[in-house]
Design an enzyme around this catalytic site. Structure first.
Site, PDB file in Angstrom:
ATOM      1  N   CYS A  47      15.845 -58.348 -72.166  1.00  0.00           N
ATOM      2  CA  CYS A  47      17.010 -57.786 -71.971  1.00  0.00           C
ATOM      3  C   CYS A  47      16.969 -56.203 -72.205  1.00  0.00           C
ATOM      4  O   CYS A  47      16.705 -55.857 -73.268  1.00  0.00           O
ATOM      5  CB  CYS A  47      17.992 -58.415 -72.969  1.00  0.00           C
ATOM      6  SG  CYS A  47      19.507 -57.395 -72.854  1.00  0.00           S
TER       7      CYS A  47
ATOM      8  N   CYS B 224      19.321 -54.631 -74.211  1.00  0.00           N
ATOM      9  CA  CYS B 224      19.194 -54.909 -75.812  1.00  0.00           C
ATOM     10  C   CYS B 224      18.494 -54.021 -76.436  1.00  0.00           C
ATOM     11  O   CYS B 224      18.488 -53.598 -77.371  1.00  0.00           O
ATOM     12  CB  CYS B 224      18.702 -56.463 -76.002  1.00  0.00           C
ATOM     13  SG  CYS B 224      19.780 -57.697 -75.311  1.00  0.00           S
TER      14      CYS B 224
END
Length: 331
Positions: free
Chosen positions: A73, A76
């Site tokens: 991600c 993230c």
């Protein structure tokens, strides 16, 4: 003069909008006092097996933010350093628990998380609020303030506690510890009037009159007008004046021969005052007032009022002398 430039201060002083499934956010917590804690205790990884301990149980003691993420991600990776920084700077108001949903998908599934990064706040063992996406640092700060209450700088509380302890030491006659605490306060707050007056008083008690003068030298006009500092300056003046008034035993002999020598009696009152015998000092001045209010243009009363300024309005000697003074003025 600043306290940091004051050698005596230094020597005596050896900081989402929530989705509906998360429920309603709780009322804002009371303003929290920062409690420093190592970053390792504030930020940790968790697993499905440890989620109850690391999040649900821990959130009964303080809010816990759970960061659901995955190695693939990109957002993230953007969020991680920002949220870790803000949590660390929050100094213990919240904890951050990170959960890799690739390795531990069940909790995220139970919470209905469909995209990451997602941060859910737990308080009292239940999820209360959250946000999704790599939000700005300012939004994370606002979120923590909403969950845990705003940061409160506890420096003033520490200063107040140190001043109270210093005053207690001074009242017990422990001048060294009192001076040390007053000096420490001045390192943190160089213009603290209570600490300046307290340190100067300690130096006076130790017989270091010149050092006491130096502590109070070069103050701003506002500080110089502070009642506590003004009283210490007046105390120094009274001590220096009394040193020039002669031998108290000789003055006692003069009064024994002539009780109406009001000049000698006022001199003796000034000496007894700086010797710490406040009752005797007041009684001498009151005796002059009883016998001759016109002496030196009511000089005894004016001198007694100067004593009150230094002793303070609630000092037992002040209260006693004021009652006697009133009986003379209004009899």
């Amino acid at each position: 003069m600043s306290g940091n430039d004051n050698p005596y201060a230094a020597s005596y002083g050896n900081q989402m909008t929530a989705t509906a499934s998360y429920g309603t956010a709780p009322a804002q917590a009371p303003a929290a006092t920062a409690v420093a804690a190592p970053a390792g205790e504030l930020i940790k990884e968790t697993t499905t097996a440890n989620f109850t301990r690391d999040v649900l149980e821990a959130s009964r003691e303080q809010p816990v933010l759970v960061d659901f993420w995955a190695p693939w991600c990109g957002p993230c990776k953007q969020l991680t350093p920002v949220i870790e920084k803000v949590v660390t700077e929050a100094q213990g108001r919240v904890r951050l628990v990170k959960m890799n949903i690739d390795d531990h998908p069940s909790i995220a599934g139970q919470l209905g998380i469909q995209s990451i990064p997602a941060v859910i706040a737990f308080v009292g063992g239940r999820p209360v609020d959250g946000f999704m996406g790599a939000v700005p640092e300012s939004q994370i700060r606002d979120f923590i303030d909403k969950i845990a209450g705003p940061m409160v700088d506890d420096q003033q509380a520490g200063i107040d506690a140190a001043l109270a302890e210093a005053k207690a030491f001074a009242e017990q006659g422990d001048i060294e510890n009192a001076a040390g605490l007053f000096g420490a306060v001045l390192q943190a707050d160089p213009e603290n009037a209570v600490a300046l007056a307290g340190l100067a008083n300690c130096l006076i008690t130790a017989g270091e009159l010149e050092q006491a003068r130096e502590v109070l030298a070069g103050l701003s006009e506002e500080l110089a007008k502070d009642a506590g500092i003004a009283a210490v300056v007046k105390k120094l003046d009274q001590i220096e004046e009394a040193r020039k008034l002669g031998d108290p035993d000789a003055l006692e002999q003069i009064l024994a021969a002539d009780p109406d020598d009001h000049g000698a009696r006022i001199k003796l009152a000034k000496i007894r005052n700086v010797q710490g015998d406040r009752e005797a000092a007041a009684d001498h001045l009151l005796k002059v007032m009883k016998r001759d209010r016109t002496f030196e243009d009511d000089g005894a009363r004016r001198e007694l009022l100067q004593f009150f300024d230094v002793w303070g309005p609630m000092d037992p000697a002040t209260l006693s002398a004021r009652r006697k003074l009133s009986s003379i003025l209004f009899s």
